[in-house]
Design a protein around this motif. Structure first.
Motif, PDB file in Angstrom:
ATOM      1  N   ARG A 107       0.841  -1.200   0.000  1.00  0.00           N
ATOM      2  CA  ARG A 107       0.000   0.000   0.000  1.00  0.00           C
ATOM      3  C   ARG A 107       0.880   1.256   0.000  1.00  0.00           C
ATOM      4  N   ALA A 108       1.931   1.228   0.812  1.00  0.00           N
ATOM      5  CA  ALA A 108       2.843   2.379   0.880  1.00  0.00           C
ATOM      6  C   ALA A 108       3.479   2.618  -0.478  1.00  0.00           C
ATOM      7  N   ARG A 109       3.870   1.525  -1.143  1.00  0.00           N
ATOM      8  CA  ARG A 109       4.484   1.616  -2.475  1.00  0.00           C
ATOM      9  C   ARG A 109       3.501   2.238  -3.476  1.00  0.00           C
ATOM     10  N   GLN A 110       2.231   1.778  -3.410  1.00  0.00           N
ATOM     11  CA  GLN A 110       1.190   2.298  -4.311  1.00  0.00           C
ATOM     12  C   GLN A 110       0.973   3.793  -4.063  1.00  0.00           C
ATOM     13  N   LEU A 111       0.914   4.159  -2.783  1.00  0.00           N
ATOM     14  CA  LEU A 111       0.703   5.566  -2.443  1.00  0.00           C
ATOM     15  C   LEU A 111       1.850   6.431  -2.938  1.00  0.00           C
ATOM     16  N   LEU A 112       3.063   5.944  -2.777  1.00  0.00           N
ATOM     17  CA  LEU A 112       4.232   6.705  -3.237  1.00  0.00           C
ATOM     18  C   LEU A 112       4.233   6.843  -4.750  1.00  0.00           C
ATOM     19  N   ASP A 113       3.820   5.778  -5.449  1.00  0.00           N
ATOM     20  CA  ASP A 113       3.728   5.842  -6.907  1.00  0.00           C
ATOM     21  C   ASP A 113       2.704   6.888  -7.335  1.00  0.00           C
TER      22      ASP A 113
END
Length: 130
Positions: A107-113
């Motif tokens: 989720r953190a990766r998706q948000l950063l993207d």
């Protein structure tokens, strides 16, 4: 508690380097009811803790407050996130805790993207309207 550290992309060496101390990160945590249980400004690395009385899926959102630095780094920012689930959490098998960690990392990766994409779009609009 959660720990994180950030790395900025360096175009010259074509690798991620430890972040500039000036980089600010904002950490926000929401409980399953959408209530904010933590909203705080930290540096390029930090340790955050929060207590929630509501069981279920929590949202952890990390975002950079510095678009200048992110754009300078070609918009690439890597975040290493480590979440520890409290020992006193009821009915929380270790496996479930590990799965949850993977979910949060994803989720953190998706948000950063998403943040990266928004920054690129903003930059593009700035160039066009300039």
């Amino acid at each position: 508690p959660g720990n994180y550290r950030t790395q900025l992309w360096d175009k010259q060496s074509e690798s991620f380097l430890p972040s500039t101390p000036g980089l600010g990160m904002h950490v926000e945590v929401k409980d399953p009811d959408g209530k904010v249980v933590l909203s705080r400004q930290y540096g390029s690395e930090g340790r955050f803790t929060f207590t929630s009385h509501t069981p279920g899926e929590h949202q952890i959102c990390l975002h950079s407050n510095s678009t200048r630095m992110a754009l300078f780094a070609g918009g690439k920012l890597r975040v290493h996130l480590d979440i520890q689930v409290g020992e006193h959490t009821n009915n929380y098998p270790e496996i479930a805790a590990k799965d949850k960690l993977t979910e949060l990392q994803l989720r953190a990766r998706q948000l950063l993207d998403q943040v990266e994409q928004i920054q690129k779009e903003q930059n593009y609009q700035r160039v066009r309207s300039g």
